[in-house]
Design a protein around this motif. Sequence first.
Motif, short mmCIF file in Angstrom:
data_model
loop_
_atom_site.label_atom_id
_atom_site.label_comp_id
_atom_site.label_asym_id
_atom_site.label_seq_id
_atom_site.Cartn_x
_atom_site.Cartn_y
_atom_site.Cartn_z
N TYR A 113 -0.28 -12.23 0.89
CA TYR A 113 0.36 -11.18 0.10
C TYR A 113 0.76 -9.99 0.96
O TYR A 113 1.00 -8.91 0.46
N GLY A 114 0.82 -10.16 2.26
CA GLY A 114 1.24 -9.09 3.16
C GLY A 114 0.08 -8.30 3.71
O GLY A 114 -0.96 -8.18 3.07
N PRO A 115 0.23 -7.75 4.93
CA PRO A 115 -0.87 -7.05 5.59
C PRO A 115 -0.94 -5.55 5.30
O PRO A 115 -1.73 -4.85 5.91
N SER A 116 -0.11 -5.05 4.39
CA SER A 116 -0.12 -3.61 4.15
C SER A 116 -1.36 -3.20 3.36
O SER A 116 -1.96 -4.00 2.64
N MET A 117 -1.73 -1.94 3.49
CA MET A 117 -2.89 -1.41 2.76
C MET A 117 -2.69 -1.55 1.25
O MET A 117 -3.63 -1.83 0.52
N VAL A 118 -1.46 -1.37 0.80
CA VAL A 118 -1.18 -1.48 -0.64
C VAL A 118 -1.45 -2.90 -1.12
O VAL A 118 -2.08 -3.10 -2.16
N SER A 119 -0.99 -3.90 -0.38
CA SER A 119 -1.20 -5.29 -0.78
C SER A 119 -2.69 -5.65 -0.79
O SER A 119 -3.17 -6.32 -1.70
N ILE A 120 -3.40 -5.20 0.23
CA ILE A 120 -4.82 -5.51 0.32
C ILE A 120 -5.58 -4.81 -0.81
O ILE A 120 -6.41 -5.42 -1.49
N ALA A 121 -5.28 -3.53 -1.04
CA ALA A 121 -5.95 -2.79 -2.12
C ALA A 121 -5.62 -3.40 -3.48
O ALA A 121 -6.50 -3.51 -4.35
N ALA A 122 -4.36 -3.82 -3.68
CA ALA A 122 -3.99 -4.45 -4.95
C ALA A 122 -4.70 -5.78 -5.14
O ALA A 122 -5.12 -6.12 -6.25
N SER A 123 -4.85 -6.54 -4.05
CA SER A 123 -5.57 -7.82 -4.14
C SER A 123 -7.02 -7.60 -4.55
O SER A 123 -7.57 -8.35 -5.35
N ILE A 124 -7.65 -6.59 -3.97
CA ILE A 124 -9.05 -6.31 -4.30
C ILE A 124 -9.15 -5.78 -5.72
O ILE A 124 -10.00 -6.21 -6.50
N ARG A 125 -8.28 -4.85 -6.08
CA ARG A 125 -8.35 -4.22 -7.41
C ARG A 125 -8.01 -5.19 -8.53
O ARG A 125 -8.74 -5.31 -9.51
N ASP A 126 -6.89 -5.91 -8.40
CA ASP A 126 -6.37 -6.72 -9.50
C ASP A 126 -6.70 -8.20 -9.38
O ASP A 126 -6.48 -8.96 -10.31
N GLY A 127 -7.18 -8.64 -8.22
CA GLY A 127 -7.41 -10.06 -8.01
C GLY A 127 -6.09 -10.78 -7.74
O GLY A 127 -5.02 -10.19 -7.82
N ARG A 128 -6.18 -12.04 -7.39
CA ARG A 128 -5.00 -12.86 -7.13
C ARG A 128 -5.25 -14.25 -7.71
O ARG A 128 -6.39 -14.66 -7.91
#
Length: 199
Positions: A113-128
């Motif tokens: 889902y991309g290496p940006s902080m936003v992508s990582i934070a969204a993955s942790i917050r919302d799940g995938r």
Amino acid sequence: MSKVLRPSSSSLFRTGFLASLLIAAVVLALEREPRRYRLDPPLSAALDGLRLMPNRIAGTPPEVYFALGKPYERTAYDLAQGKRLYAWFGCAACHGEGEGGRGPAFLDGWWTYGPSMVSIAASIRDGRPNGMPPFRDRMTTDQIWQLAGYVKTIGAYSAPLTAPGRNDDRQTRPSENRAPAALLFQEGPVPYGEQGPSP
């Protein structure tokens, strides 16, 4: 009659100079990066406003993230907190020490889902899909960003200046401030739209 020994002016100057150097060194040693132990509610709400692309990959961090100076990827305290959270929430059960397992690896240069902080934070917050659970109700916004900062250092291809403390136990990868991904793998594909086949 005994002779009184008096220090010369040059030795007094040296002593005074050394004393002032010692005081300056102590003051500088006590100076350290500021730590926030709890985010103010307005800051927390602002950081929770992630702006993702329509495909839910990448996006833009909230403006307050830049105003704070990107602390979650730059301060040793936040990275150490992220490392603690990584162990505390059992991330290693799926992701290992970054080499993957049931969950994707962080070290191979292939960020689904991309290496940006936003992508990582969204993955942790919302799940995938396919197994990543959401942690929105189990972590604070501050903790989500701290964990995202730590995960980004695991998959780093350029060494950051700061890093969390090193564990005493055995590690299977280089420490976070040595760009572990660059030491172990070639950097993966750059585009993050349709990812294509995995490496």
